[in-house]
Enzyme design. Sequence first.
Site, PDB file in Angstrom:
ATOM      1  N   CYS A 162      36.852  36.356  66.261  1.00  0.00           N
ATOM      2  CA  CYS A 162      36.833  36.889  65.036  1.00  0.00           C
ATOM      3  C   CYS A 162      37.501  38.127  64.586  1.00  0.00           C
ATOM      4  CB  CYS A 162      35.226  37.352  64.614  1.00  0.00           C
ATOM      5  SG  CYS A 162      34.841  38.121  63.143  1.00  0.00           S
ATOM      6  N   CYS A 175      26.034  38.310  62.577  1.00  0.00           N
ATOM      7  CA  CYS A 175      27.227  39.487  62.720  1.00  0.00           C
ATOM      8  C   CYS A 175      26.445  40.691  63.043  1.00  0.00           C
ATOM      9  CB  CYS A 175      27.903  39.523  61.048  1.00  0.00           C
ATOM     10  SG  CYS A 175      29.201  40.654  61.119  1.00  0.00           S
ATOM     11  N   PHE A 210      41.676  59.382  42.026  1.00  0.00           N
ATOM     12  CA  PHE A 210      41.467  58.088  42.579  1.00  0.00           C
ATOM     13  C   PHE A 210      39.866  57.901  42.778  1.00  0.00           C
ATOM     14  CE2 PHE A 210      45.616  59.325  44.246  1.00  0.00           C
ATOM     15  CZ  PHE A 210      46.138  58.073  44.094  1.00  0.00           C
ATOM     16  N   ASN A 246      31.912  58.727  43.427  1.00  0.00           N
ATOM     17  CA  ASN A 246      31.383  59.055  44.521  1.00  0.00           C
ATOM     18  C   ASN A 246      31.261  60.525  45.138  1.00  0.00           C
ATOM     19  OD1 ASN A 246      30.061  57.961  47.245  1.00  0.00           O
ATOM     20  ND2 ASN A 246      32.167  58.727  48.073  1.00  0.00           N
ATOM     21  N   ASP A 255      41.521  60.681  47.052  1.00  0.00           N
ATOM     22  CA  ASP A 255      40.810  59.771  48.002  1.00  0.00           C
ATOM     23  C   ASP A 255      41.661  58.360  47.458  1.00  0.00           C
ATOM     24  OD1 ASP A 255      39.343  58.018  49.626  1.00  0.00           O
ATOM     25  OD2 ASP A 255      37.598  57.999  48.067  1.00  0.00           O
ATOM     26  N   CYS A 279      42.484  56.699  54.167  1.00  0.00           N
ATOM     27  CA  CYS A 279      42.023  55.215  54.929  1.00  0.00           C
ATOM     28  C   CYS A 279      43.490  54.885  55.624  1.00  0.00           C
ATOM     29  CB  CYS A 279      41.582  54.185  53.967  1.00  0.00           C
ATOM     30  SG  CYS A 279      42.672  53.855  52.455  1.00  0.00           S
TER      31      CYS A 279
END
Length: 450
Positions: A93, A175, A311, A316, A380, A406
């Site tokens: 996977c 999973c 962004f 959040n 972000d 990220c």
Amino acid sequence: MSRQPVTNRPSNEGRSAGGIPRENARITDLSHEGRGVAHVDGKTVFIDDALPGELVEWQRIKRGRNFDEGRLLRVVEPSPDRVEPRCTHFGMCGGCALQHLSTDQQLQFKQKQLTDSLTRIGKVSPQEILPPLQAGTWNYRRRARLAARFVPKKNRTVVGFRERSTPFITDLHGCEVLQPPVDRLLVPLSELVTALSIRNRLPQIEVAVADNAVALVVRVLEPLTDADTELLRRFGREHSVQMFLQPGGYDTVAPMDPVEPLEYRLPAFELTLQFLPTDFVQVNGPLNLQMIDRAVQLLALSPQDRVLDLFCGLGNFSLPLARRAGQVVGVEGEASLVERARANAVRNGLGNAQFFTANLADDKLGSPAWGGKFDKVLLDPPRAGAKEVLPVVAKSGADTVLYISCHPGSLARDAGILVHEHGYELRAAGVMDMFPHTAHVESAALFVKA
């Protein structure tokens, strides 16, 4: 099952049945994708599931001009950091790459990816390494996109993540990283899709696990029959999940029946944020709470601060920041997320947060309507980074910039620009384990005006 059995028994075969030579190699490092790195006859070789320090037996499966790729056959001398993968699908996977490495070493690997990128690409080094953030490492994924395909030879539908480096779908029966109850719904979903008349025209199912509900978004390429509709509705009732259909783009997503809005809570800030099942939200909910706490701490907000959140998504970071700062301006490229952010601000009684829509990847932003002077900036961005908007950040006059990343490569590039072109110092940086058992590196970097 796992593809990397550990044994010290020496090989007594020089070639496999297919005639491909078996070779031994010492692994010296991990690549940014989490593959073992070896050097054989002066050439770099990448070998899946091999760890630094190990002596492995492998086969060459691909030759390239600059590097080769190999398949791990056997670990002759295992690393002390090797652990037994928890998932029986690991090795096939594509959802995970590092389950065979201890979680402590996973963090060290990601921290090294971050610092190496900053040094090599950005030519900068942080004055301080922040302690890594880590929440639960299993059953953490509240958002996922599962592929689906009916396989005639099996007479059933395969539902799961893509296999490693192939277009095929892993036949998942469970999973270990999906949040409950979706982690155990893969077989029922397979049975559901197989029973539909359009089983060949249903390519994916998106998952969204909120604090108050679970939603599944079913992509359909043909209209449903009445029997199909009843099967989907019955599945939703039996498994207590909201069922959505997506016949076209995201603007066509609609619930099959009336549903309550999805939401997640930020208890430390007395906030509840609503979102749609296809909206971007941080995948790891518990880690997201820690990440927000760290952002507020590093920005050291005061009631006099005016903060720019670029962004911003559906709020959040913006809304927690608004609980501590005097004013927050959030900017996002997706208009629907801006609408959600505004609604979340109103719902939570925050009158000091404003939101604007703008293409932050446009390098000709000039003097935007939401511009002006700010004390602090939070970034972000997506994987591509924030290069185009950095001139606006510099012109804002902010003495503090917190960059949530990220992708270490784009962060490193942008860090070099902030430091070498705009007069900031890289005060601190560290990783946050948003995606345990993968090679994905989430990080935070704090810049202060020199």
